[in-house]
Design an enzyme around this catalytic site. Structure first.
Site, PDB file in Angstrom:
ATOM      1  N   ASP A  37      10.008  38.131  43.349  1.00  0.00           N
ATOM      2  CA  ASP A  37      10.122  39.030  44.418  1.00  0.00           C
ATOM      3  C   ASP A  37      11.396  40.007  44.252  1.00  0.00           C
ATOM      4  O   ASP A  37      12.531  39.394  44.808  1.00  0.00           O
ATOM      5  CB  ASP A  37      10.070  38.183  45.784  1.00  0.00           C
ATOM      6  CG  ASP A  37      10.230  39.032  47.255  1.00  0.00           C
ATOM      7  OD1 ASP A  37      10.249  40.172  47.068  1.00  0.00           O
ATOM      8  OD2 ASP A  37      10.360  38.467  48.088  1.00  0.00           O
ATOM      9  N   HIS A  38      11.487  41.113  43.716  1.00  0.00           N
ATOM     10  CA  HIS A  38      12.540  41.899  43.352  1.00  0.00           C
ATOM     11  C   HIS A  38      12.627  43.104  44.033  1.00  0.00           C
ATOM     12  O   HIS A  38      11.466  43.659  44.533  1.00  0.00           O
ATOM     13  CB  HIS A  38      12.515  41.966  41.846  1.00  0.00           C
ATOM     14  CG  HIS A  38      12.938  40.877  41.118  1.00  0.00           C
ATOM     15  ND1 HIS A  38      14.149  41.207  39.992  1.00  0.00           N
ATOM     16  CD2 HIS A  38      12.941  39.465  41.000  1.00  0.00           C
ATOM     17  CE1 HIS A  38      14.723  40.171  39.471  1.00  0.00           C
ATOM     18  NE2 HIS A  38      13.822  39.241  40.265  1.00  0.00           N
ATOM     19  N   GLY A 106      18.933  33.561  45.535  1.00  0.00           N
ATOM     20  CA  GLY A 106      19.258  34.898  45.637  1.00  0.00           C
ATOM     21  C   GLY A 106      20.000  35.571  44.418  1.00  0.00           C
ATOM     22  O   GLY A 106      20.605  34.609  43.664  1.00  0.00           O
ATOM     23  N   GLU A 107      19.636  36.786  44.028  1.00  0.00           N
ATOM     24  CA  GLU A 107      20.321  37.490  42.846  1.00  0.00           C
ATOM     25  C   GLU A 107      21.074  38.464  43.617  1.00  0.00           C
ATOM     26  O   GLU A 107      20.312  39.601  44.517  1.00  0.00           O
ATOM     27  CB  GLU A 107      19.581  37.915  41.562  1.00  0.00           C
ATOM     28  CG  GLU A 107      18.918  36.565  41.131  1.00  0.00           C
ATOM     29  CD  GLU A 107      17.397  36.638  41.620  1.00  0.00           C
ATOM     30  OE1 GLU A 107      16.823  37.564  42.112  1.00  0.00           O
ATOM     31  OE2 GLU A 107      16.797  35.755  41.053  1.00  0.00           O
ATOM     32  N   ASN A 110      19.117  42.053  43.668  1.00  0.00           N
ATOM     33  CA  ASN A 110      18.052  42.491  44.463  1.00  0.00           C
ATOM     34  C   ASN A 110      18.648  42.440  46.189  1.00  0.00           C
ATOM     35  O   ASN A 110      18.186  43.465  46.913  1.00  0.00           O
ATOM     36  CB  ASN A 110      17.098  41.338  44.753  1.00  0.00           C
ATOM     37  CG  ASN A 110      16.451  41.321  43.155  1.00  0.00           C
ATOM     38  OD1 ASN A 110      15.825  42.374  42.628  1.00  0.00           O
ATOM     39  ND2 ASN A 110      16.362  40.207  42.412  1.00  0.00           N
ATOM     40  N   GLY A 174      21.646  23.579  39.461  1.00  0.00           N
ATOM     41  CA  GLY A 174      22.686  22.469  39.311  1.00  0.00           C
ATOM     42  C   GLY A 174      22.553  21.547  40.278  1.00  0.00           C
ATOM     43  O   GLY A 174      21.653  21.376  41.208  1.00  0.00           O
ATOM     44  N   THR A 191      13.714  27.290  35.942  1.00  0.00           N
ATOM     45  CA  THR A 191      13.366  27.930  34.642  1.00  0.00           C
ATOM     46  C   THR A 191      14.004  27.480  33.462  1.00  0.00           C
ATOM     47  O   THR A 191      14.040  28.033  32.368  1.00  0.00           O
ATOM     48  CB  THR A 191      13.916  29.516  35.053  1.00  0.00           C
ATOM     49  OG1 THR A 191      15.327  29.508  35.214  1.00  0.00           O
ATOM     50  CG2 THR A 191      13.244  30.044  35.913  1.00  0.00           C
ATOM     51  N   LYS A 194      15.375  21.300  31.766  1.00  0.00           N
ATOM     52  CA  LYS A 194      16.393  20.404  31.598  1.00  0.00           C
ATOM     53  C   LYS A 194      16.011  18.942  32.388  1.00  0.00           C
ATOM     54  O   LYS A 194      16.110  19.150  33.638  1.00  0.00           O
ATOM     55  CB  LYS A 194      17.820  20.919  32.337  1.00  0.00           C
ATOM     56  CG  LYS A 194      18.245  22.035  31.515  1.00  0.00           C
ATOM     57  CD  LYS A 194      19.649  22.567  32.211  1.00  0.00           C
ATOM     58  CE  LYS A 194      20.268  23.680  31.391  1.00  0.00           C
ATOM     59  NZ  LYS A 194      21.531  24.069  31.988  1.00  0.00           N
TER      60      LYS A 194
END
Length: 323
Positions: A37-38, A106-107, A110, A174, A191, A194
């Site tokens: 969703d970008h 979020g990023e 975007n 994290g 993604t 780990k």
């Protein structure tokens, strides 16, 4: 058995193509699907970024079996959480119960488009937690009024609610996000394979809940072609979440990855048509404890060939190896 999913990557195909691809993924036998969703692609070479929620509505009508999921939506900047709740409830109805709402903090890439700056990760986690509480309260029915630290809701109500609200997933990278997901989510999203992420999720209340991973792959009968395509469109992937969440524009990713070589990309992304290479890339996710793994085929125009190959070769190989 580990389930194998298909990714509708909005950054690399237009809306009609994305719907066609998920229809073909359902026919090919993928167990589930997810969509990004970008507002922007990561790199200009990807070339697309349609509105994911319109694509989901069309996909819900065009398919009949394959589950759908956002991977992921940020419910705190571009979208108010009350609006996310309405969208998610509607897609759940359209898909007749096949939708899961994947959320993340979020990023900048975007979310910067609506202004307001880009706060620290601590603040973004606070906002995400408050948003999840609002969404769950709206899913429960009735009128919601909320006066919070980051959001206000004024007598909101969802008038079209499914019998079962969409399960909520939260993306983690994290300890802090794992703690949030363990307390608030129905499933966890990551993604990177780990084990420590899943261990932290379990410690904070996530034990026994689904865990959904994702990794890029690049199929092509010619391996050199696959490597070139992966480098051109996906060399940003190895930068890590602390970098990827902060950069504001595709040109920023161009600059940040200017010294990444095709060999660097090929070392981390399986390229070509040897199914054993793809199995080897997926196996660490299964061994870490992921119950579902969504593959991202790099390159919008390559999807039909990839889906044909997946039906005949890749999916049988993965199921034999991971069963």
């Amino acid at each position: 058995m580990v389930q194998i999913g298909y990714t509708m990557m909005t950054e690399q195909a237009g809306p009609r193509e994305l719907v066609d691809h998920v229809v073909r993924a359902e026919e090919a036998g993928f167990d589930f699907s997810v969509t990004s969703d970008h507002y922007f692609p990561w790199l200009r070479s990807q070339g697309h970024s349609p509105y994911a929620w319109s694509v989901l509505g069309a996909a819900a009508q065009a398919t009949s079996r394959i589950p759908l999921m956002t991977y992921v939506t940020c419910p705190t900047f571009r979208y108010h959480p009350a609006v996310v709740a309405q969208k998610a409830a509607t897609v759940q109805l359209l898909s007749q119960g096949r939708f899961r709402l994947g959320l993340g903090s979020g990023e900048n890439l975007n979310e910067h488009v609506v202004g307001g700056g880009w706060p620290s990760v601590d603040v973004r986690h606070e906002m995400l937690e408050e948003a999840v509480h609002i969404i769950r309260e709206l899913f429960a029915g009735g009128h919601v009024t909320h006066r919070g630290t980051h959001f206000d809701v004024e007598s909101a109500r969802l008038w079209d609610l499914p019998d079962e609200p969409p399960p909520i997933g939260i993306a983690v990278s994290g300890e802090r996000s794992c703690a949030l997901a363990g307390r608030l989510a129905d499933l966890v999203i990551a993604t990177e394979p780990k084990p420590g992420l899943l261990d932290a999720f379990d410690r904070h209340g996530g034990a026994g809940k689904p865990r959904v991973g994702q990794l890029p792959v690049c199929y092509d009968p010619d391996r050199n072609t696959a490597v070139k395509r992966a480098h051109a469109q996906f060399r940003w992937f190895g930068s890590g979440w602390k970098v990827n969440s902060e950069l504001p524009h595709p040109d920023s990713f161009e600059s940040a990855t200017q010294f990444v070589t095709p060999d660097d990309v090929a070392d981390s992304i399986p390229c070509g048509d040897d199914p054993e290479d793809f199995v080897a890339a997926v196996r660490p996710y299964a061994e870490a404890g992921f119950t579902e793994i969504a593959l991202v085929q790099i390159g919008g125009e390559s999807q039909p060939d990839y889906l044909d190959w997946s039906a005949k070769t890749l999916l049988p190989a993965l199921r034999d190896a991971l069963d």
